[in-house]
Design a protein around this motif. Sequence first.
Motif, short mmCIF file in Angstrom:
data_model
loop_
_atom_site.label_atom_id
_atom_site.label_comp_id
_atom_site.label_asym_id
_atom_site.label_seq_id
_atom_site.Cartn_x
_atom_site.Cartn_y
_atom_site.Cartn_z
N ASP A 147 -5.84 -2.82 -9.92
CA ASP A 147 -6.53 -3.59 -8.57
C ASP A 147 -6.30 -2.78 -7.59
O ASP A 147 -6.72 -3.16 -6.47
N GLY A 148 -5.40 -1.70 -7.48
CA GLY A 148 -5.02 -0.77 -6.30
C GLY A 148 -3.97 -1.49 -5.36
O GLY A 148 -3.72 -0.89 -4.57
N GLY A 149 -3.20 -2.47 -5.70
CA GLY A 149 -2.22 -3.25 -4.91
C GLY A 149 -0.96 -2.12 -4.67
O GLY A 149 -0.78 -2.12 -3.45
N ALA A 150 -0.62 -1.58 -5.62
CA ALA A 150 0.54 -0.87 -5.48
C ALA A 150 0.27 0.51 -4.82
O ALA A 150 0.81 1.07 -3.91
N ILE A 151 -0.98 1.09 -4.96
CA ILE A 151 -1.27 2.23 -4.15
C ILE A 151 -1.47 1.68 -2.74
O ILE A 151 -1.01 2.72 -1.81
N ARG A 152 -1.99 0.73 -2.32
CA ARG A 152 -2.12 0.02 -0.96
C ARG A 152 -0.72 0.40 -0.33
O ARG A 152 -0.43 0.84 0.74
N GLU A 153 0.46 0.04 -1.04
CA GLU A 153 1.93 -0.37 -0.60
C GLU A 153 2.34 1.26 -0.37
O GLU A 153 3.09 1.36 0.52
N ILE A 154 1.97 2.09 -1.41
CA ILE A 154 2.44 3.40 -1.36
C ILE A 154 2.10 4.18 -0.32
O ILE A 154 2.68 4.90 0.45
N LEU A 155 0.71 3.96 0.33
CA LEU A 155 0.32 4.48 1.36
C LEU A 155 0.81 4.38 2.64
O LEU A 155 0.49 4.89 3.64
N LYS A 156 1.67 3.16 2.75
CA LYS A 156 2.33 2.72 3.97
C LYS A 156 3.65 3.75 4.20
O LYS A 156 3.98 3.56 5.62
N TYR A 157 3.86 4.82 3.56
CA TYR A 157 4.76 5.54 3.94
C TYR A 157 4.10 6.94 4.50
O TYR A 157 3.30 7.76 3.73
N PRO A 158 4.53 7.23 5.48
CA PRO A 158 3.92 8.43 6.30
C PRO A 158 3.82 9.77 5.63
O PRO A 158 3.13 10.63 5.94
N SER A 159 5.07 10.07 4.87
CA SER A 159 5.34 11.15 4.11
C SER A 159 4.21 11.38 2.71
O SER A 159 4.05 12.49 2.42
N ILE A 160 3.54 10.36 2.62
CA ILE A 160 2.83 10.40 1.16
C ILE A 160 1.52 11.34 1.47
O ILE A 160 0.84 11.13 2.41
N GLU A 161 1.52 12.33 0.60
CA GLU A 161 0.32 13.12 0.50
C GLU A 161 -0.62 13.04 -0.33
O GLU A 161 -1.90 13.34 -0.26
N LYS A 162 -0.23 12.50 -1.48
CA LYS A 162 -1.01 12.29 -2.73
C LYS A 162 -0.55 11.10 -3.38
O LYS A 162 0.49 11.04 -4.08
#
Lengths: 276, 276
Positions: free
Chosen positions: B86-101
């Motif tokens: 559903d993509g919900g966990a991905i949405r939350e992960i992207l809230k961290y500025p350090s995330i590249e992938k």
Amino acid sequence: MELWYTEKQTENYGITVKITNTLHTEKTEFQDLAMIETLQWGKMLVLDGMVMTTDKDEFVYHEMITHLAMNTHPNPKTALVVGGGDGGAIREILKYPSIEKAVLAEIDGRVIEVSREYLPQIAGKLDDPRVDVQVVDGIKYIHDNKDSFDVILVDSTEPVGPAVGLFARDFYQGIFEALKEDGIMVAQTESPFFNADLITRVYKDIAAIYPVTRYYTAAIPTYPSGLWSFTMGSKKYDPLEVDESKLIDPEGTKYYHKGMHKSVFNVPKFVMELLK
Amino acid sequence: MELWYTEKQTENYGITVKITNTLHTEKTEFQDLAMIETLQWGKMLVLDGMVMTTDKDEFVYHEMITHLAMNTHPNPKTALVVGGGDGGAIREILKYPSIEKAVLAEIDGRVIEVSREYLPQIAGKLDDPRVDVQVVDGIKYIHDNKDSFDVILVDSTEPVGPAVGLFARDFYQGIFEALKEDGIMVAQTESPFFNADLITRVYKDIAAIYPVTRYYTAAIPTYPSGLWSFTMGSKKYDPLEVDESKLIDPEGTKYYHKGMHKSVFNVPKFVMELLK
């Protein structure tokens, strides 16, 4: 043949539970009362179509309405439960060695009698010599007993029917007067998911009267949404400021332990917003 | 005419919700998939008869599977979600500025497609350029990508059908190998009220592999019993030892806030007993 009992917790949502038996049903002076035998939760007490308590998950509610106040007060000798005719909060109160007198003020004597008969592990401690069972309107009892209690718990049904007055600002003021000068009250205040407006109003009302106001939650599967809340008003002691080395671990609990005494107040963000 | 959808969460207990519409139903290669429109919870994604997510309470699960690991890691650059179509966990992960992938490894591409269509506020971030959507068996993906991730989230369905292997000790060992040397994993681990044996086993399996093992709960109304749990395995960082001044408050959360980062691990006493 399968029998299921369904409680509509809102207009559009509910829980459903397979039952083996209706053990008892009656219309009391105040409400519809039913005791049903369920496969998932054991015996279930239902008032006006709303689950009040069950054998299997009653421990959450009864421990959590009781121990945050009792363990915050340094020496609770006298306690009052308004409502709570099943006796579960009284059972938890009696776990404190300092307790000399615990009063149950329940308006509907039939709730007490049916609980004594079918839920002895919850109601059994009502026979303790320190307990004074009063079949009385809690609002009247509060009015007649000023400056009397260290701890008062408002263990009410939902804010419909006989319990409406137990969610009113005047009642929280009456409790303030029935408490001793360093007393603490806790009221059950419904679900943050389903009762946002009520929670905001009650929190504001209690905060207008009590120097210390705190709010916490607990997970109760058979209550609407599964997340329940309690609001504390305290004249002096703050649960977040207690010396943790002085906290006790009450005997035989299954939910509360002193390690959660402060952390239960770290509620979810959307719930914090309700209290602003 | 009233239409109600009932999920039996156990043989003897369930939830029931009034629906207006079935928006989509299909039998995918892996499971029965349904998207229904409910009055209480908005759109509801149901897989094999079990509620996976809803518009109204999805925030709890997605925030709570994500932020305890992401906020404990000091500099998460790469993250993997196994399942979670559903993509919900991905949405939350992207809230961290350090995330590249951020990689999504979901076995059932139809879950992704139907979520994109009907749950855009959950799945919409799958289009972010940092996201790599892989329709693949998570077990195989883990095996093929050693030493690759700072954070891995196991966002699985219940341990029946396609998700059985995601609750096995070998899988947690594989995740260990797919994590970098200071990586952290979190797996959803069902309800403490209904899945005691599974929780005990998974906790023991993870503790046998990871230097730091932690367990926490969150209140999710539409999940069985309303109380859900997550188990963390960490190679280095302990969420209870993080410097709280370094925690961030991720943008737009409704449940998680940094003030609860340590207190969520103070679980009820009966749950602590499951972990011994």
